[in-house]
Enzyme design. Structure first.
Site, mmCIF file in Angstrom:
data_model
loop_
_atom_site.group_PDB
_atom_site.id
_atom_site.type_symbol
_atom_site.label_atom_id
_atom_site.label_comp_id
_atom_site.label_asym_id
_atom_site.label_seq_id
_atom_site.Cartn_x
_atom_site.Cartn_y
_atom_site.Cartn_z
ATOM 1 N N VAL A 196 -17.806 4.451 -3.565
ATOM 2 C CA VAL A 196 -18.210 3.095 -3.451
ATOM 3 C C VAL A 196 -19.493 3.156 -2.998
ATOM 4 O O VAL A 196 -20.584 2.101 -2.834
ATOM 5 C CB VAL A 196 -17.093 2.127 -2.649
ATOM 6 C CG1 VAL A 196 -17.873 0.731 -2.015
ATOM 7 C CG2 VAL A 196 -16.033 1.899 -3.377
ATOM 8 N N TYR B 30 -21.918 5.258 -2.491
ATOM 9 C CA TYR B 30 -23.112 5.590 -3.481
ATOM 10 C C TYR B 30 -23.740 4.314 -4.306
ATOM 11 O O TYR B 30 -24.831 4.173 -4.388
ATOM 12 C CB TYR B 30 -22.676 6.716 -4.349
ATOM 13 C CG TYR B 30 -23.470 6.995 -5.474
ATOM 14 C CD1 TYR B 30 -24.908 7.914 -5.062
ATOM 15 C CD2 TYR B 30 -23.614 6.557 -6.785
ATOM 16 C CE1 TYR B 30 -25.847 7.927 -6.057
ATOM 17 C CE2 TYR B 30 -24.708 6.831 -7.597
ATOM 18 C CZ TYR B 30 -25.740 7.689 -7.274
ATOM 19 O OH TYR B 30 -26.714 7.907 -8.244
ATOM 20 N N GLY C 95 -20.522 6.908 4.874
ATOM 21 C CA GLY C 95 -19.622 7.160 3.667
ATOM 22 C C GLY C 95 -20.549 7.020 2.163
ATOM 23 O O GLY C 95 -20.638 6.103 1.837
ATOM 24 N N LYS D 93 0.915 -1.313 0.054
ATOM 25 C CA LYS D 93 0.079 0.182 -0.113
ATOM 26 C C LYS D 93 0.750 1.278 -0.076
ATOM 27 O O LYS D 93 1.934 1.235 0.501
ATOM 28 C CB LYS D 93 -0.870 0.031 1.276
ATOM 29 C CG LYS D 93 -2.213 0.902 1.057
ATOM 30 C CD LYS D 93 -3.107 -0.043 0.250
ATOM 31 C CE LYS D 93 -4.527 0.871 0.273
ATOM 32 N NZ LYS D 93 -5.697 -0.045 -0.414
ATOM 33 N N GLY E 64 -18.912 8.164 -0.863
ATOM 34 C CA GLY E 64 -18.302 8.258 -2.111
ATOM 35 C C GLY E 64 -18.472 7.379 -3.175
ATOM 36 O O GLY E 64 -19.750 6.931 -3.217
#
Length: 350
Positions: free
Chosen positions: A188, A190, A184, A80, A186
């Protein structure tokens, strides 16, 4: 404190810090394990309070990618990268090109991709400096959208599959009328809301940014909730789809849902909280199992002989994997995250 003494250090193979004075880029790349293949993991840009907070995040996220790849049956390792800064203010093409040079210094042992705060356009700038980038183009999409390289549609579909399977396991029900609180809205969150709405779920949504909330309210009839209240609602399912550590010592006592199933990485602030959830009768879908759709997407986009259907079929396996985790957890009276860890370690350890 050195990296080796850091509480989130877990035999990571390589951790590197990078600063580019010309652009102001400050970034960290961590490779956790490459036993199954070169590490792959997205690049996250976030206004961390300090480098210590960024280091904690990248160590946890890279480890999670190792487990995620193993549970998704991919020949990949875990890595990452994180960039310290506000993605809405502090990046430009030169900034992302500097990130590309940092990625290139790993000689292919780390392949970067999209994560929070990073767009396909950003990755295209990274790709001018290194070939070790995934998600700059795409051939397949599981939600019928035009393929762009953004893995969010596949991540959202995988979470939908996993959430649906978990509801069936815990509530013996389909999604019609099930109350889901999504933290959240965003890319994903949504898309997850859209799929849940189409199945008849009753939605509650929260976010620190207003854009996605208004769309969810208008298009899905979702009820907007203050961010500080979303985890304590009397709902059936909580779906954390924002930053990590949503389930912590402060939020745990107020959780009234029977299921936690969302897209966020590192949802548990510490591993022991999985057992605390188990003891309270709350079913936790281990994050790196349920949110593996994105990494599966990246794998298929590299294959010229794949297809929308093949990608979807692979992501559908998330439901079967979760069923195995739940069954073993019940048989052994252990937390689901402990069981998932054991299965993943069986696969990537040498």
């Amino acid at each position: 404190m050195s990296v080796f003494e850091h509480p989130e250090f877990d035999s990571h193979e390589h951790v590197a810090f990078f600063h580019d004075s010309a652009t102001g880029l400050k970034a960290i790349i961590a490779i956790h394990n490459t036993n199954l293949g070169p590490s792959l993991g997205g690049c996250r840009m976030w206004p961390y309070l300090n480098s210590a907070e960024a280091l904690t995040d990248v160590l946890r996220l890279s480890k999670g990618m190792t487990y995620k790849a193993a549970m998704a049956n991919l020949q990949q390792g875990g890595g990452k990268s994180v960039i310290i800064g506000d993605p809405r203010q502090h990046k430009n093409e030169a900034f992302m090109q500097a990130m590309g040079r940092f990625v290139e210094s790993f000689n292919g042992q780390y392949v970067t991709a999209e994560d929070s705060g990073i767009t396909v356009a950003d990755l295209q700038a990274v790709a001018t400096q290194t070939q070790h980038v995934a998600g700059t183009h795409a051939l397949y999409n599981v939600l019928g959208e035009t393929p762009t390289g953004n893995p969010a549609p596949s991540t959202a579909y995988g979470v939908f599959v996993g959430l649906k399977q978990t509801v069936k396991h815990v509530l013996n029900s389909n999604l019609n009328g099930v109350k889901v609180a999504i933290q959240g809205m965003g890319h994903v969150g949504y898309r997850l809301a859209k799929q849940l709405h189409e199945e008849g779920a009753e939605l509650y949504v929260a976010d620190i940014f207003p854009e996605g909330l208004a769309k969810a309210e208008q298009e899905f009839g979702a009820k907007i909730v203050a961010p500080e209240d979303i985890l304590s609602l009397p709902v059936d399912v909580i779906a954390p789809c924002a930053m990590g550590s949503a389930i912590n010592d402060e939020s745990l006592p107020d959780i009234r849902a029977k299921i936690i199933a969302g897209a966020a990485n590192n949802q548990l602030a510490r591993e022991e909280l999985g057992q605390a959830l188990h003891q309270r009768g709350i079913c936790y879908a281990p994050d790196y199992v349920i949110n593996a759709g994105g990494i599966i997407d990246i794998y298929h986009q590299k294959k010229s002989d794949s297809s929308d259907d093949a990608l979807r079929a692979h992501i559908d396996q998330i439901g079967d994997t979760l069923s195995e985790v739940y069954q073993r957890a019940e048989e052994q009276s252990l937390a689901t995250n402990i069981i998932a860890n054991r299965i993943a370690e069986e696969r990537f350890s040498k």
